[in-house]
Each structure stands twice: as C-alpha cells, then as structure tokens.
Design a protein around this motif. Structure first.
Motif, PDB file in Angstrom:
ATOM      1  N   VAL A  12      40.713  44.842  49.013  1.00  0.00           N
ATOM      2  CA  VAL A  12      39.762  44.236  48.081  1.00  0.00           C
ATOM      3  C   VAL A  12      38.552  43.771  48.883  1.00  0.00           C
ATOM      4  O   VAL A  12      38.686  43.013  49.848  1.00  0.00           O
ATOM      5  CB  VAL A  12      40.409  43.052  47.326  1.00  0.00           C
TER       6      VAL A  12
ATOM      7  N   ALA B 262      44.761  39.057  44.609  1.00  0.00           N
ATOM      8  CA  ALA B 262      44.320  39.569  45.909  1.00  0.00           C
ATOM      9  C   ALA B 262      44.575  38.513  46.977  1.00  0.00           C
ATOM     10  O   ALA B 262      44.125  37.376  46.852  1.00  0.00           O
ATOM     11  CB  ALA B 262      42.838  39.931  45.868  1.00  0.00           C
TER      12      ALA B 262
ATOM     13  N   ILE C  40      40.723  39.264  51.120  1.00  0.00           N
ATOM     14  CA  ILE C  40      39.435  39.712  50.575  1.00  0.00           C
ATOM     15  C   ILE C  40      38.468  39.878  51.738  1.00  0.00           C
ATOM     16  O   ILE C  40      38.284  38.966  52.544  1.00  0.00           O
ATOM     17  CB  ILE C  40      38.882  38.687  49.560  1.00  0.00           C
TER      18      ILE C  40
ATOM     19  N   VAL D 279      41.264  43.740  37.750  1.00  0.00           N
ATOM     20  CA  VAL D 279      41.763  43.585  39.119  1.00  0.00           C
ATOM     21  C   VAL D 279      43.242  43.226  39.107  1.00  0.00           C
ATOM     22  O   VAL D 279      44.010  43.714  39.945  1.00  0.00           O
ATOM     23  CB  VAL D 279      40.920  42.546  39.890  1.00  0.00           C
TER      24      VAL D 279
ATOM     25  N   ILE E 124      45.970  45.364  41.186  1.00  0.00           N
ATOM     26  CA  ILE E 124      46.793  44.720  42.221  1.00  0.00           C
ATOM     27  C   ILE E 124      48.275  44.822  41.868  1.00  0.00           C
ATOM     28  O   ILE E 124      49.117  45.040  42.740  1.00  0.00           O
ATOM     29  CB  ILE E 124      46.369  43.243  42.410  1.00  0.00           C
TER      30      ILE E 124
ATOM     31  N   LEU F 274      39.000  37.180  42.160  1.00  0.00           N
ATOM     32  CA  LEU F 274      39.854  38.135  42.874  1.00  0.00           C
ATOM     33  C   LEU F 274      41.159  37.476  43.307  1.00  0.00           C
ATOM     34  O   LEU F 274      42.229  38.082  43.229  1.00  0.00           O
ATOM     35  CB  LEU F 274      39.110  38.717  44.068  1.00  0.00           C
TER      36      LEU F 274
ATOM     37  N   LEU G 271      39.120  48.474  46.410  1.00  0.00           N
ATOM     38  CA  LEU G 271      38.532  47.929  45.200  1.00  0.00           C
ATOM     39  C   LEU G 271      37.325  47.109  45.643  1.00  0.00           C
ATOM     40  O   LEU G 271      37.460  46.207  46.466  1.00  0.00           O
ATOM     41  CB  LEU G 271      39.540  47.041  44.479  1.00  0.00           C
TER      42      LEU G 271
END
Length: 151
Positions: A106, A131, A134, A94, A98, A126, A63
């Motif tokens: 991500v 997430a 990242i 998102v 997820i 995010l 993503l």
C-alpha cells in the motif's frame, strides 16, 4: 485436334488478408496504448529514500492512493482510476483488497502542495481498512537538495 492447356497450380500466398489483420491490430494498439497509462498527475516531493524491493512489487501489484493538489483521493485499482473517490469509498475498496490479499503493498502518492492533514486522513483511512505497512512515493532528490534540506 484440340489441344488442352495444362493449368499450373499457384504456389503463392495471398498476403492481403494478413495485411488487413495487421492494420486492424495496429489501429487497436494505437488507440489502447494511451489508455494504459494509469495514475493522476501529482507533483511528488523530492526526498532521498530507499527504493522499494522490486521482488515485492513483482509478486503483488501495489495499491496506490493518490492525492492531487486539491486534496481529492484516487485509487489505481478499479474501473475508473481517473475519477476521484470519496473517503468512504476508499475505505470500502481498500478493505476488500486487503481482505483478498493481505500482502498487497500500500503506497500513498501525495502532491507536495496538498495540505498535510489530507495526507494524514488518507493514511488513516488505509490503516482503518487493514493496511499494516504504508509507503510514501517520492521523487529522488539530488545530493545538493539533500544538503539544503539538512541545514
């Protein structure tokens, strides 16, 4: 006496329909090929960073949250990947992705001229969406650029 002619069977293949199908497919591929390139044009910062493990990327499509130089957000997943996405929509989309697959990589792809606060806002969205890891996309830097950056 009348003589009858014997008609021979034709053993040739009529290729005209195959050529027609081939030309139609060629036109379809010529039209759709430019549409397959995804993403927003951003000027990535250069940095000497370790490349991502290709095995992880094979298992799950990453993503990518792109941030252009005006600070607008774009997601690479969805119907309109070329259209900017509002902050609340980033959080909603998102979160859904997820929840469906927690192993989805991500990544943030930010233009180097975008204000740092906007990149932090994207990373915070995010994280709020769930997430845990990242990554940031960069262009590879040359050895000379690395030496200048350390001084």
């Amino acid at each position: 006496m009348a003589r009858t002619k014997k008609h021979r069977l034709m053993s040739e293949i009529n290729v005209v329909p195959y050529i027609d199908v081939m030309l139609v497919l060629l036109i379809i591929f010529m039209i759709t090929a430019p549409l397959l390139t995804q993403g927003i044009s951003v000027d990535l910062p250069k940095a000497a960073a370790q490349a991502l493990d290709p095995e992880i990327l094979k298992e799950n499509e990453p993503l990518v949250l792109s941030i252009d130089r005006e600070g607008r957000f774009y997601l690479n997943i969805g119907e309109h990947v070329e259209a900017p996405v509002e902050d609340a929509d980033v959080l909603t989309r998102v979160t859904a992705i997820i929840r469906a697959n927690a192993q989805t990589p991500v990544l943030v792809k930010g233009d180097q001229s975008v204000p740092y606060g906007r990149v932090v806002t994207g990373a915070a969205l995010l994280q709020q969406a769930g997430a845990t890891k990242i990554g940031f996309l960069t262009d590879p830097a040359s050895v000379d650029e690395n030496q200048r950056g350390r001084r």
